[in-house]
Design a protein around this motif. Structure first.
Motif, PDB file in Angstrom:
ATOM      1  N   UNK A 174      86.837  86.283 -24.082  1.00 55.21           N
ATOM      2  CA  UNK A 174      87.247  87.507 -23.721  1.00 55.21           C
ATOM      3  C   UNK A 174      89.625  86.625 -23.957  1.00 55.21           C
ATOM      4  N   UNK A 175      90.227  87.291 -24.755  1.00 54.05           N
ATOM      5  CA  UNK A 175      91.895  87.043 -24.825  1.00 54.05           C
ATOM      6  C   UNK A 175      93.078  86.866 -23.971  1.00 54.05           C
ATOM      7  N   UNK A 176      93.732  86.360 -23.673  1.00 53.90           N
ATOM      8  CA  UNK A 176      95.161  86.306 -23.054  1.00 53.90           C
ATOM      9  C   UNK A 176      95.530  87.674 -22.444  1.00 53.90           C
ATOM     10  N   UNK A 177      95.145  88.243 -21.010  1.00 52.94           N
ATOM     11  CA  UNK A 177      95.446  89.342 -20.771  1.00 52.94           C
ATOM     12  C   UNK A 177      96.943  89.342 -21.380  1.00 52.94           C
ATOM     13  N   UNK A 178      97.326  88.628 -21.218  1.00 53.67           N
ATOM     14  CA  UNK A 178      99.585  88.820 -21.833  1.00 53.67           C
ATOM     15  C   UNK A 178      99.228  88.698 -23.597  1.00 53.67           C
ATOM     16  N   UNK A 179      98.692  88.374 -24.506  1.00 54.40           N
ATOM     17  CA  UNK A 179      98.260  88.631 -25.575  1.00 54.40           C
ATOM     18  C   UNK A 179      98.342  89.923 -26.208  1.00 54.40           C
ATOM     19  N   UNK A 180      97.083  90.191 -25.297  1.00 54.44           N
ATOM     20  CA  UNK A 180      96.457  91.737 -25.647  1.00 54.44           C
ATOM     21  C   UNK A 180      97.356  92.824 -26.288  1.00 54.44           C
ATOM     22  N   UNK A 181      97.414  92.590 -24.568  1.00 54.35           N
ATOM     23  CA  UNK A 181      99.231  93.695 -23.494  1.00 54.35           C
ATOM     24  C   UNK A 181     100.225  93.329 -24.791  1.00 54.35           C
ATOM     25  N   UNK A 182     101.136  92.214 -25.487  1.00 54.19           N
ATOM     26  CA  UNK A 182     101.711  92.114 -26.153  1.00 54.19           C
ATOM     27  C   UNK A 182     101.283  92.467 -27.223  1.00 54.19           C
ATOM     28  N   UNK A 183     100.016  92.298 -27.760  1.00 53.89           N
ATOM     29  CA  UNK A 183      99.768  93.008 -29.514  1.00 53.89           C
ATOM     30  C   UNK A 183      99.782  94.339 -29.450  1.00 53.89           C
ATOM     31  N   UNK A 184      99.227  94.798 -28.493  1.00 50.28           N
ATOM     32  CA  UNK A 184      98.753  96.189 -28.159  1.00 50.28           C
ATOM     33  C   UNK A 184     100.771  96.775 -28.504  1.00 50.28           C
ATOM     34  N   UNK A 185     101.733  96.460 -27.443  1.00 49.16           N
ATOM     35  CA  UNK A 185     103.307  96.977 -27.488  1.00 49.16           C
ATOM     36  C   UNK A 185     103.674  96.660 -28.990  1.00 49.16           C
ATOM     37  N   UNK A 186     103.278  95.524 -29.435  1.00 46.80           N
ATOM     38  CA  UNK A 186     103.230  95.150 -30.868  1.00 46.80           C
ATOM     39  C   UNK A 186     103.412  96.578 -32.178  1.00 46.80           C
ATOM     40  N   UNK A 187     102.036  96.578 -31.794  1.00 49.13           N
ATOM     41  CA  UNK A 187     101.929  97.882 -32.743  1.00 49.13           C
ATOM     42  C   UNK A 187     102.376  98.980 -32.433  1.00 49.13           C
ATOM     43  N   UNK A 188     102.756  99.523 -30.911  1.00 51.38           N
ATOM     44  CA  UNK A 188     103.370 101.135 -31.209  1.00 51.38           C
ATOM     45  C   UNK A 188     105.206 100.294 -31.459  1.00 51.38           C
ATOM     46  N   UNK A 189     105.143  99.175 -31.192  1.00 50.24           N
ATOM     47  CA  UNK A 189     107.191  98.927 -31.717  1.00 50.24           C
ATOM     48  C   UNK A 189     106.760  99.116 -32.923  1.00 50.24           C
ATOM     49  N   UNK A 190     105.637  98.885 -33.996  1.00 54.78           N
ATOM     50  CA  UNK A 190     105.567  98.741 -35.751  1.00 54.78           C
ATOM     51  C   UNK A 190     105.972 100.295 -36.063  1.00 54.78           C
ATOM     52  N   UNK A 191     105.673 101.716 -34.676  1.00 55.92           N
ATOM     53  CA  UNK A 191     106.166 103.086 -35.295  1.00 55.92           C
ATOM     54  C   UNK A 191     106.805 103.350 -35.778  1.00 55.92           C
ATOM     55  N   UNK A 192     107.759 102.606 -34.844  1.00 57.28           N
ATOM     56  CA  UNK A 192     109.615 102.649 -34.556  1.00 57.28           C
ATOM     57  C   UNK A 192     110.456 102.222 -36.096  1.00 57.28           C
ATOM     58  N   UNK A 193     110.021 101.260 -36.543  1.00 59.01           N
ATOM     59  CA  UNK A 193     110.126 100.927 -38.440  1.00 59.01           C
ATOM     60  C   UNK A 193     109.323 101.769 -39.043  1.00 59.01           C
ATOM     61  N   UNK A 194     108.022 101.933 -39.506  1.00 61.55           N
ATOM     62  CA  UNK A 194     107.193 102.248 -40.093  1.00 61.55           C
ATOM     63  C   UNK A 194     107.972 104.167 -40.349  1.00 61.55           C
ATOM     64  N   UNK A 195     108.417 104.774 -39.340  1.00 66.02           N
ATOM     65  CA  UNK A 195     108.674 106.140 -39.544  1.00 66.02           C
ATOM     66  C   UNK A 195     109.779 106.464 -40.467  1.00 66.02           C
ATOM     67  N   UNK A 196     110.880 105.301 -40.462  1.00 68.58           N
ATOM     68  CA  UNK A 196     112.849 105.400 -40.768  1.00 68.58           C
ATOM     69  C   UNK A 196     111.335 105.028 -42.879  1.00 68.58           C
ATOM     70  N   UNK A 197     110.798 104.302 -43.035  1.00 67.40           N
ATOM     71  CA  UNK A 197     110.640 103.509 -44.066  1.00 67.40           C
ATOM     72  C   UNK A 197     110.124 104.719 -44.760  1.00 67.40           C
ATOM     73  N   UNK A 198     108.652 105.693 -44.422  1.00 63.18           N
ATOM     74  CA  UNK A 198     107.732 106.659 -44.132  1.00 63.18           C
ATOM     75  C   UNK A 198     109.692 107.364 -44.925  1.00 63.18           C
ATOM     76  N   UNK A 199     109.519 107.901 -43.516  1.00 65.97           N
ATOM     77  CA  UNK A 199     110.822 109.241 -44.215  1.00 65.97           C
ATOM     78  C   UNK A 199     111.630 108.655 -46.018  1.00 65.97           C
TER      79      UNK A 199
END
Length: 238
Positions: A39-64
């Protein structure tokens, strides 16, 4: 009591939408994490999950921007949208976890972190998708669309990011040049899969939905088989 709950959900639609978007992701997260024997460190799993969420904020304006310039060119629009999503999902988790070999210390780790990032991405994406229906009190569509996105969008993002992860994992012990080649090939596969899925969903009739989702499930089975193969990759046999 029911009226109060309905009023609260319509007043704060983001909360309910986020919960409904998060629950499927947590189920898939549990499933994939239990496949990892180290198993991977819980901290890195959480950060990776949040990183995926944060990516949406950059994706949306580019898709627009893409929609503004290419809205009359369906294939090109979908291809560019898919490219933006897959590339940014990868970039975020690459700098959060994959680049650090003290964290991503074995081939299977690349797959895990990319899938976790994809689940974070689809959680936020589903949240935004469900908010209008919740705001309007259209809970029938919330249930229907929520289930469809649980099966469709969630699996699509797992499959596409998993494809990048598999490609990168296969080059884990190879040279930096070979790793770059594998990243590019993995992203191309992910973009093709993502674009094809979106085009079939938009242009497909109801009778084709079963075939489309069935194909995605087959992709997940292939991903699982490749995941098992990656578990047995050793440095001394490459």
């Amino acid at each position: 009591m029911i009226d109060t709950i309905l009023d609260l959900t319509q007043k704060y639609p983001f909360v309910l939408a986020f919960i409904l978007g998060l629950l499927p992701a947590l189920i898939w997260l549990w499933f994939w994490l239990k496949e990892d024997i180290h198993p991977e460190p819980a901290k890195m799993i959480t950060l990776s999950f949040l990183g995926g969420m944060a990516a949406v904020l950059f994706v949306l304006p580019l898709q627009t921007i893409v929609y503004h310039y290419f809205k009359n060119q369906e294939f090109l629009s979908f291809a560019l949208w898919s490219s933006i999503e897959e590339i940014l999902k990868f970039v975020f988790v690459y700098f959060i976890a994959i680049k650090n070999k003290k964290v991503a210390e074995e081939p299977v780790d690349d797959i895990i972190y990319l899938i976790v990032s994809a689940l974070g991405f689809v959680t936020f994406e589903n949240t935004l998708f469900l908010m209008p229906a919740i705001s309007g009190g259209d809970f029938f569509n919330v249930i229907v669309h929520g289930n469809l996105r649980f099966v469709g969008a969630s699996l699509l993002h797992i499959m596409s990011s998993g494809a990048v992860g598999i490609s990168l994992a296969l080059a884990f012990y190879k040279t930096e040049k070979q790793k770059v080649q594998h990243i590019i090939s993995g992203l191309i596969i992910a973009i093709v899969l993502h674009t094809a899925f979106n085009l079939f969903i938009i242009n497909g009739v109801e009778k084709n939905l079963l075939l489309i989702f069935g194909t995605v499930w087959i992709g997940i089975v292939v991903l699982l088989l490749m995941f098992e193969k990656v578990k047995h990759i050793k440095k001394d046999i490459l």
